[in-house]
Design a protein around this motif. Structure first.
Motif, PDB file in Angstrom:
ATOM      1  N   LEU A  24     -19.619  39.249-108.268  1.00  0.00           N
ATOM      2  CA  LEU A  24     -20.596  39.085-107.231  1.00  0.00           C
ATOM      3  C   LEU A  24     -20.487  40.372-106.934  1.00  0.00           C
ATOM      4  O   LEU A  24     -21.916  40.656-106.279  1.00  0.00           O
ATOM      5  CB  LEU A  24     -19.577  37.703-106.210  1.00  0.00           C
ATOM      6  CG  LEU A  24     -20.303  37.272-105.131  1.00  0.00           C
ATOM      7  CD1 LEU A  24     -21.684  36.707-105.283  1.00  0.00           C
ATOM      8  CD2 LEU A  24     -19.517  37.015-104.062  1.00  0.00           C
ATOM      9  N   LEU A  25     -20.165  40.904-106.423  1.00  0.00           N
ATOM     10  CA  LEU A  25     -20.124  42.119-106.044  1.00  0.00           C
ATOM     11  C   LEU A  25     -21.301  43.210-106.610  1.00  0.00           C
ATOM     12  O   LEU A  25     -22.226  43.449-105.726  1.00  0.00           O
ATOM     13  CB  LEU A  25     -18.908  42.944-105.181  1.00  0.00           C
ATOM     14  CG  LEU A  25     -18.105  42.431-104.023  1.00  0.00           C
ATOM     15  CD1 LEU A  25     -16.604  43.389-103.959  1.00  0.00           C
ATOM     16  CD2 LEU A  25     -18.712  42.865-102.698  1.00  0.00           C
ATOM     17  N   GLU A  26     -21.071  42.812-107.995  1.00  0.00           N
ATOM     18  CA  GLU A  26     -21.815  43.613-108.784  1.00  0.00           C
ATOM     19  C   GLU A  26     -23.290  42.943-108.513  1.00  0.00           C
ATOM     20  O   GLU A  26     -24.203  43.493-108.372  1.00  0.00           O
ATOM     21  CB  GLU A  26     -21.220  43.271-110.011  1.00  0.00           C
ATOM     22  CG  GLU A  26     -20.393  44.284-110.312  1.00  0.00           C
ATOM     23  CD  GLU A  26     -19.665  43.979-111.996  1.00  0.00           C
ATOM     24  OE1 GLU A  26     -20.181  43.342-112.753  1.00  0.00           O
ATOM     25  OE2 GLU A  26     -19.506  44.607-112.328  1.00  0.00           O
ATOM     26  N   ILE A  27     -23.385  41.646-108.468  1.00  0.00           N
ATOM     27  CA  ILE A  27     -24.805  40.737-108.294  1.00  0.00           C
ATOM     28  C   ILE A  27     -25.596  41.451-107.087  1.00  0.00           C
ATOM     29  O   ILE A  27     -26.587  41.668-107.320  1.00  0.00           O
ATOM     30  CB  ILE A  27     -24.337  39.325-108.576  1.00  0.00           C
ATOM     31  CG1 ILE A  27     -24.168  39.138-110.370  1.00  0.00           C
ATOM     32  CG2 ILE A  27     -25.983  39.030-107.996  1.00  0.00           C
ATOM     33  CD1 ILE A  27     -23.886  37.348-109.845  1.00  0.00           C
ATOM     34  N   LEU A  28     -24.563  41.329-106.006  1.00  0.00           N
ATOM     35  CA  LEU A  28     -25.195  41.654-105.063  1.00  0.00           C
ATOM     36  C   LEU A  28     -25.048  43.279-104.454  1.00  0.00           C
ATOM     37  O   LEU A  28     -26.485  43.659-104.332  1.00  0.00           O
ATOM     38  CB  LEU A  28     -24.054  40.833-104.150  1.00  0.00           C
ATOM     39  CG  LEU A  28     -23.861  39.400-103.860  1.00  0.00           C
ATOM     40  CD1 LEU A  28     -23.426  38.976-102.589  1.00  0.00           C
ATOM     41  CD2 LEU A  28     -25.374  38.946-103.648  1.00  0.00           C
ATOM     42  N   ALA A  29     -24.637  43.632-105.187  1.00  0.00           N
ATOM     43  CA  ALA A  29     -25.169  45.110-104.912  1.00  0.00           C
ATOM     44  C   ALA A  29     -26.541  45.713-105.654  1.00  0.00           C
ATOM     45  O   ALA A  29     -27.363  46.397-105.043  1.00  0.00           O
ATOM     46  CB  ALA A  29     -24.106  46.127-105.932  1.00  0.00           C
ATOM     47  N   ASN A  30     -27.108  44.988-106.529  1.00  0.00           N
ATOM     48  CA  ASN A  30     -27.932  45.049-107.193  1.00  0.00           C
ATOM     49  C   ASN A  30     -29.143  44.431-106.354  1.00  0.00           C
ATOM     50  O   ASN A  30     -29.907  45.290-106.408  1.00  0.00           O
ATOM     51  CB  ASN A  30     -27.918  44.295-108.900  1.00  0.00           C
ATOM     52  CG  ASN A  30     -29.762  44.484-110.149  1.00  0.00           C
ATOM     53  OD1 ASN A  30     -29.172  45.932-109.897  1.00  0.00           O
ATOM     54  ND2 ASN A  30     -29.520  43.946-110.543  1.00  0.00           N
ATOM     55  N   GLU A  31     -29.186  43.108-106.244  1.00  0.00           N
ATOM     56  CA  GLU A  31     -29.592  42.634-104.703  1.00  0.00           C
ATOM     57  C   GLU A  31     -30.008  43.628-104.116  1.00  0.00           C
ATOM     58  O   GLU A  31     -31.644  43.731-103.538  1.00  0.00           O
ATOM     59  CB  GLU A  31     -29.322  41.341-104.865  1.00  0.00           C
ATOM     60  CG  GLU A  31     -29.211  40.648-105.463  1.00  0.00           C
ATOM     61  CD  GLU A  31     -30.616  40.038-106.033  1.00  0.00           C
ATOM     62  OE1 GLU A  31     -31.438  39.776-104.665  1.00  0.00           O
ATOM     63  OE2 GLU A  31     -31.059  40.619-107.389  1.00  0.00           O
TER      64      GLU A  31
END
Length: 166
Positions: A24-31
């Protein structure tokens, strides 16, 4: 992974594993890097994307509301980590990715705050992702301003420089 909430058999809680939280953190960091968090608030599409990816990658039913609720939990952890780093006698080990404290500071702090042990002298794997996703949600004391601190009079002379969105 999901269990009925007491008193309401139609709603289910989503149980997050460490691997799901990391993803989740990886996805949101990318966002964030794509500009999908204007004004420190994620766009709805970011939560939808994260929920879809978590569901697909982990074989669970994850909804955007689950993502939003888990982000609140992560924000509480980030708030504690951020505050601990600023305490006197505490430091940050860049290589180990952990908050460090001298034995004296560690003992004194934990005697007053025993539940904070999980943040001290332990590796914080996703520190940089947390900083990207959650870091700007807190105003730092040295840069924080309230509405009364803003001098509106000094900005009124620059009205010709204001963009009219109508």
């Amino acid at each position: 992974m999901e269990q009925p909430i007491e008193g309401n058999s139609s709603k289910k809680q989503h149980r997050w594993t460490m691997a799901m939280s990391r993803r989740l953190l990886e996805i949101l960091a990318n966002e964030v890097k794509k500009g999908n968090r204007p004004n420190n608030t994620f766009k709805t599409s970011s939560f939808t994307l994260a929920a879809k990816r978590i569901s697909e990658e982990f074989g669970v039913k994850c909804l955007p509301d689950h993502v939003d609720n888990h982000l609140k939990t992560l924000r509480n952890s980030w708030t504690m980590i951020y505050k601990l780093r600023g305490n006197s006698g505490f430091g940050w080990d860049e290589n180990l990715k952990m908050i460090t404290a001298s034995p004296k500071a560690y003992t004194a702090y934990l005697s007053a705050h025993p539940t904070h042990d999980k943040y001290l002298n332990k590796k914080i794997d996703m520190y940089y992702e947390m900083a990207i996703v959650l870091g700007k949600d807190m105003a730092r004391g040295d840069f924080a301003k309230s509405f009364v601190d803003i001098d509106l009079q000094s900005h009124s002379k620059d009205e010709d420089k204001i963009i009219d969105f109508e």
